[in-house]
Enzyme design. Structure first.
Site, short mmCIF file in Angstrom:
data_model
loop_
_atom_site.label_atom_id
_atom_site.label_comp_id
_atom_site.label_asym_id
_atom_site.label_seq_id
_atom_site.Cartn_x
_atom_site.Cartn_y
_atom_site.Cartn_z
N GLY A 58 5.15 1.52 7.29
CA GLY A 58 4.67 2.81 6.79
C GLY A 58 3.88 2.62 5.51
O GLY A 58 3.46 1.51 5.18
N ASN A 59 3.66 3.70 4.77
CA ASN A 59 3.01 3.60 3.47
C ASN A 59 3.56 4.69 2.55
O ASN A 59 4.42 5.47 2.95
CB ASN A 59 1.49 3.67 3.62
CG ASN A 59 1.04 4.98 4.23
OD1 ASN A 59 1.22 6.03 3.65
ND2 ASN A 59 0.46 4.91 5.42
#
Ligand code: PMT
Length: 410
Positions: free
Chosen positions: A212-213
């Site tokens: 993810g981020n």
């Protein structure tokens, strides 16, 4: 905006009992200076922080606080006030008043006026950071946003308690700018349909892990709120975020991965006039998603093979016809070159550049600092502002007030 931008407007200014009430004096002065007729309504505890005499001197009207004036027995009609107001602004709004507003607990003049208000309502919360973070406050704000109340997010900084965090009432200048924008822009996007993407995408590795981020969704949610406040119908396709407050005219569509986001954008885009893509979409995803939790092995290394995700912006760019397509570029170096090349490659009409080198820009922050670059390379740079105000600048650029007018406002 002109110096008398609020001429003839009727504003109820609700003031509640918090230390930030001292800022309301300046807020009142700014509103009156711009030509607004302001009726101040205070909760009883607000009078512990500032005096009604100061406020009535500035507004030219007696402050209303009780249902009856003690010595004359005169009754103050909250219904009449609600009808008179073109706008009600509650600043500061304490946790207690937010709770009462959210649940219709009409035990003072301010909340009864709110319940009678026919027009738009804005609240500027102010409280200590833990109170602001509490699930109860979050729930109440979410309920109010769902009722169409516009939330003017508090800022971060030193608080009256001496602690540092989020909870400071927005500055009076920002509140006045929101008021001016409300009167000049409300309804200006009526009939427009806008697709907005927000947040990160999560690309699963196995049932418990993902790539993810750090995107929080704040930028995309601010855009959705600003567009809906101007009367647009908004479809907000968002990756996994913890944000809940949303304007009632926003249709929220939750997705997880880049592929899910693409699928939902493809459904929405044909019916839209414009798409603004603020999501931080993963460029790659694991080639294979394990159907069971991957166990720790003896080997020191493990390889997860990644395959390229579809590019949502480029896909929409290839089918946009007369629709306006706006992308974001989040960069760490060669910012302008990279942004220009993304705009070209994805067939965007405009790109919003934010750089991780700016301390007030990017992931998770309440502020952003942007350049808006149009297809012909024309650029407008803005100072750091709250994400909600940044959203307004982006909408002004995408939908300039009149055809042929300068595209961007500094
Ligand atoms: O959510 P916040 O915490 O508030 O943070 C806001 C933000 C930093 C995420 C936001 O301001 C922002 O910059 N969003 C875009 C981030 C990004 O992924 O930029 P990019 O340069 O990698 O992508 C360029 C554009 O293509 C973006 O509009 C992106 O949505 C889009 N894209 C990218 C990859 C992909 N596979 N599909 C896409 O559509």
């Amino acid at each position: 905006m002109s110096a008398r931008s609020l001429e003839g407007r009727h504003i109820v200014l609700g003031i509640t009992g918090g230390i930030a009430a001292y800022k309301s004096v300046y807020l009142l002065r700014l509103l009156v200076k711009r030509g607004a007729e302001v009726q101040v309504v205070m909760t009883p505890s607000a009078k512990e922080f500032i005096t009604p005499v100061t406020l009535s001197s500035l507004s030219g009207k007696p402050v209303v606080s009780e249902f009856f004036t003690a010595n004359t027995g005169e009754w103050h009609s909250h219904v009449d006030l609600g009808l008179w107001a073109d706008l009600m602004v509650v600043a500061p709004a304490t946790a207690s008043t937010l709770g009462k507003m959210a649940h219709g607990i009409a035990d003072n003049m301010l909340v009864t006026t709110y319940l009678s208000a026919k027009e738009h309502v804005m609240v500027a919360p102010a409280m200590d950071l833990d109170m602001f973070r509490s699930p109860s406050t979050a729930r109440n704000l979410s309920l109010l946003a769902g009722d169409g109340v516009e939330i003017i997010e508090p800022g971060s900084g030193e608080l009256a308690s001496g602690l540092t965090g989020k909870g400071r009432m927005a500055e009076p200048e920002e509140i006045v700018e929101r008021v001016e924008r409300f009167f000049s822009k409300s309804g200006s996007l009526a009939g427009k349909r806008i697709l907005i993407t927000a947040g990160p995408t999560f690309e699963n590795i196995d049932p418990v892990r993902f790539i993810g981020n750090y995107s929080s969704g704040k930028m995309g949610f601010a855009l959705a709120d600003a567009a809906a406040s101007r009367g647009a119908e908004v479809a907000l396709v968002t990756g996994p975020v913890s944000l809940r407050e949303l304007h009632p005219a926003v249709r929220r569509i939750d997705v997880v991965s880049a592929r899910d986001m693409l699928a939902r954008c493809l459904e929405e885009f044909p019916g839209c006039d414009c798409a603004i893509l603020a999501a931080a979409v993963a460029d790659y995803a694991p080639a294979v998603v394990a159907d069971r939790k991957i166990k720790r092995e003896k080997e020191e290394e493990m390889v997860v093979r990644l395959v390229r995700n579809p590019d949502i912006a480029a896909t929409l760019g290839s089918m946009k016809e007369s629709r306006t397509l706006v992308g974001f570029a989040l960069e760490t170096d060669n910012e302008r070159e990279n942004a220009l090349s993304k705009m070209e490659r994805k067939n965007l009409d405009m790109i919003v550049l934010n750089s991780l080198r700016d301390p007030e820009a990017g992931f998770m922050k309440d502020t952003n600092k942007i350049d808006i670059i149009s297809r012909d390379g024309q650029t407008c740079s803005f100072p750091a502002k709250s994400k909600r105000m940044v959203a307004e600048d982006i909408l002004d650029a995408v939908f300039p007030p009149e055809r042929g007018q300068m595209m961007m406002r500094r």
